[in-house]
Design an enzyme around this catalytic site. Sequence first.
Site, PDB file in Angstrom:
ATOM      1  N   ASP A 276       0.637  -1.017   0.008  1.00 50.70           N
ATOM      2  CA  ASP A 276       0.292  -0.042  -0.256  1.00 50.70           C
ATOM      3  C   ASP A 276       0.919   1.008  -0.229  1.00 50.70           C
ATOM      4  O   ASP A 276       2.208   1.582  -0.552  1.00 50.70           O
ATOM      5  CB  ASP A 276      -0.728  -0.340   0.724  1.00 50.70           C
ATOM      6  CG  ASP A 276      -0.685   0.376   2.163  1.00 50.70           C
ATOM      7  OD1 ASP A 276       0.751   0.120   2.730  1.00 50.70           O
ATOM      8  OD2 ASP A 276      -1.148   0.250   3.384  1.00 50.70           O
TER       9      ASP A 276
ATOM     10  N   ARG B  29       7.296 -33.462  11.428  1.00 49.36           N
ATOM     11  CA  ARG B  29       6.277 -32.851  12.335  1.00 49.36           C
ATOM     12  C   ARG B  29       5.596 -31.548  11.968  1.00 49.36           C
ATOM     13  O   ARG B  29       4.696 -30.403  11.902  1.00 49.36           O
ATOM     14  CB  ARG B  29       6.944 -32.147  13.879  1.00 49.36           C
ATOM     15  CG  ARG B  29       8.069 -31.964  14.011  1.00 49.36           C
ATOM     16  CD  ARG B  29       8.937 -31.698  15.007  1.00 49.36           C
ATOM     17  NE  ARG B  29      10.045 -31.139  14.546  1.00 49.36           N
ATOM     18  CZ  ARG B  29      10.880 -30.723  14.323  1.00 49.36           C
ATOM     19  NH1 ARG B  29      11.105 -31.964  14.027  1.00 49.36           N
ATOM     20  NH2 ARG B  29      11.916 -29.753  14.671  1.00 49.36           N
ATOM     21  N   HIS B  30       6.489 -30.391  10.750  1.00 48.51           N
ATOM     22  CA  HIS B  30       6.358 -29.798  10.711  1.00 48.51           C
ATOM     23  C   HIS B  30       5.102 -29.435   8.678  1.00 48.51           C
ATOM     24  O   HIS B  30       3.874 -29.313   9.587  1.00 48.51           O
ATOM     25  CB  HIS B  30       7.411 -28.744   9.680  1.00 48.51           C
ATOM     26  CG  HIS B  30       8.665 -28.100  10.972  1.00 48.51           C
ATOM     27  ND1 HIS B  30       8.124 -27.937  11.668  1.00 48.51           N
ATOM     28  CD2 HIS B  30       9.909 -28.487  10.944  1.00 48.51           C
ATOM     29  CE1 HIS B  30       9.065 -26.953  13.408  1.00 48.51           C
ATOM     30  NE2 HIS B  30      10.019 -28.295  12.207  1.00 48.51           N
TER      31      HIS B  30
ATOM     32  N   CYS C 247       2.705  -3.376   4.012  1.00 43.68           N
ATOM     33  CA  CYS C 247       2.404  -2.121   4.487  1.00 43.68           C
ATOM     34  C   CYS C 247       2.701  -1.448   5.374  1.00 43.68           C
ATOM     35  O   CYS C 247       3.933  -1.641   6.019  1.00 43.68           O
ATOM     36  CB  CYS C 247       1.151  -2.122   4.568  1.00 43.68           C
ATOM     37  SG  CYS C 247       0.814  -3.140   5.806  1.00 43.68           S
ATOM     38  N   GLY C 248       1.996  -0.592   6.541  1.00 46.59           N
ATOM     39  CA  GLY C 248       2.971   0.277   7.036  1.00 46.59           C
ATOM     40  C   GLY C 248       3.642  -0.093   8.365  1.00 46.59           C
ATOM     41  O   GLY C 248       4.618  -0.112   8.712  1.00 46.59           O
ATOM     42  N   THR C 249       2.717  -1.194   8.577  1.00 47.52           N
ATOM     43  CA  THR C 249       2.981  -1.927   9.811  1.00 47.52           C
ATOM     44  C   THR C 249       3.378  -3.856   9.280  1.00 47.52           C
ATOM     45  O   THR C 249       3.722  -4.313  10.128  1.00 47.52           O
ATOM     46  CB  THR C 249       2.104  -2.208  10.922  1.00 47.52           C
ATOM     47  OG1 THR C 249       0.704  -2.544  10.213  1.00 47.52           O
ATOM     48  CG2 THR C 249       1.592  -1.029  11.837  1.00 47.52           C
TER      49      THR C 249
ATOM     50  N   ILE D 111       1.118  -5.586   9.157  1.00 44.82           N
ATOM     51  CA  ILE D 111      -0.110  -6.161  10.064  1.00 44.82           C
ATOM     52  C   ILE D 111      -1.734  -6.753   8.922  1.00 44.82           C
ATOM     53  O   ILE D 111      -2.231  -7.256   8.467  1.00 44.82           O
ATOM     54  CB  ILE D 111      -0.506  -5.417  10.946  1.00 44.82           C
ATOM     55  CG1 ILE D 111       0.301  -5.607  12.394  1.00 44.82           C
ATOM     56  CG2 ILE D 111      -1.367  -6.339  11.660  1.00 44.82           C
ATOM     57  CD1 ILE D 111       0.939  -4.925  13.703  1.00 44.82           C
TER      58      ILE D 111
ATOM     59  N   HIS E  91       9.918 -23.773   9.283  1.00 44.84           N
ATOM     60  CA  HIS E  91       9.076 -25.047   9.975  1.00 44.84           C
ATOM     61  C   HIS E  91       7.690 -24.499   9.107  1.00 44.84           C
ATOM     62  O   HIS E  91       6.713 -25.397   9.607  1.00 44.84           O
ATOM     63  CB  HIS E  91       8.896 -24.288  11.387  1.00 44.84           C
ATOM     64  CG  HIS E  91       9.884 -24.528  12.380  1.00 44.84           C
ATOM     65  ND1 HIS E  91      10.079 -24.099  13.794  1.00 44.84           N
ATOM     66  CD2 HIS E  91      11.248 -24.257  12.157  1.00 44.84           C
ATOM     67  CE1 HIS E  91      11.171 -24.228  14.208  1.00 44.84           C
ATOM     68  NE2 HIS E  91      11.614 -24.965  13.434  1.00 44.84           N
TER      69      HIS E  91
HETATM   70  C1  RB5 Z   1      -1.614   3.052   6.519  1.00 46.95           C
HETATM   71  O1  RB5 Z   1      -2.055   4.115   6.653  1.00 46.95           O
HETATM   72  C2  RB5 Z   1      -1.514   1.808   7.258  1.00 46.95           C
HETATM   73  O2  RB5 Z   1      -2.547   1.204   8.322  1.00 46.95           O
HETATM   74  C3  RB5 Z   1      -0.982   0.414   6.306  1.00 46.95           C
HETATM   75  O3  RB5 Z   1      -0.004   0.905   5.783  1.00 46.95           O
HETATM   76  C4  RB5 Z   1      -0.869  -0.797   7.413  1.00 46.95           C
HETATM   77  O4  RB5 Z   1      -0.013  -0.446   8.990  1.00 46.95           O
HETATM   78  C5  RB5 Z   1      -2.204  -1.311   7.616  1.00 46.95           C
HETATM   79  O5  RB5 Z   1      -1.776  -2.774   8.374  1.00 46.95           O
END
Ligand code: RB5
Length: 142
Positions: free
Chosen positions: A7, A132-133, A64-66, A68, A97
């Site tokens: 993103d 196992r994996h 992306c930013g995080t 996550i 693994h």
């Molecule tokens: C975008 O601002 C941010 O929310 C996205 O890059 C990301 O970190 C979401 O998990």
Amino acid sequence: MIALGCDHGGYAMMQEVKKYLDECGLEYKDFGCYSEEAVDYPEYGKKVAVAVASGECERGILICGTGIGISIAANKVKGVRAALCSDCFSAAATREHNNANILALGARVVGAGLALKIVDTFLNTPFSNDERHIRRIEMIED
Ligand code: RB5
């Protein structure tokens, strides 16, 4: 073939990753985004996940930013094992693994130098093939 997706938060780092893959002579398909204009990360997480799950691409890298949100989105696609890594130990372990097929990075979490080392580790570490994996991965798929 490596599927790439990011993103706006990951766009700048993805340009570094592409440069690195070019230097290594590795082929990739860029599913976007293509600028720092704000976009929605689930769209790009899904595009890369579908490319990997369908066999069009062997591995994927998402940023992306995080890391996550885009990894959560990718992991909704059956057959995808997207691993968010901020260190090389995790990148190696998730290949050995979990046979992770997508690496997720957080551009606001790790610097470009470390990110490229993580990419290198992820791409060059084979799955252990331990019974196992394999069993545990099959349990995820059920
Ligand atoms: C975008 O601002 C941010 O929310 C996205 O890059 C990301 O970190 C979401 O998990």
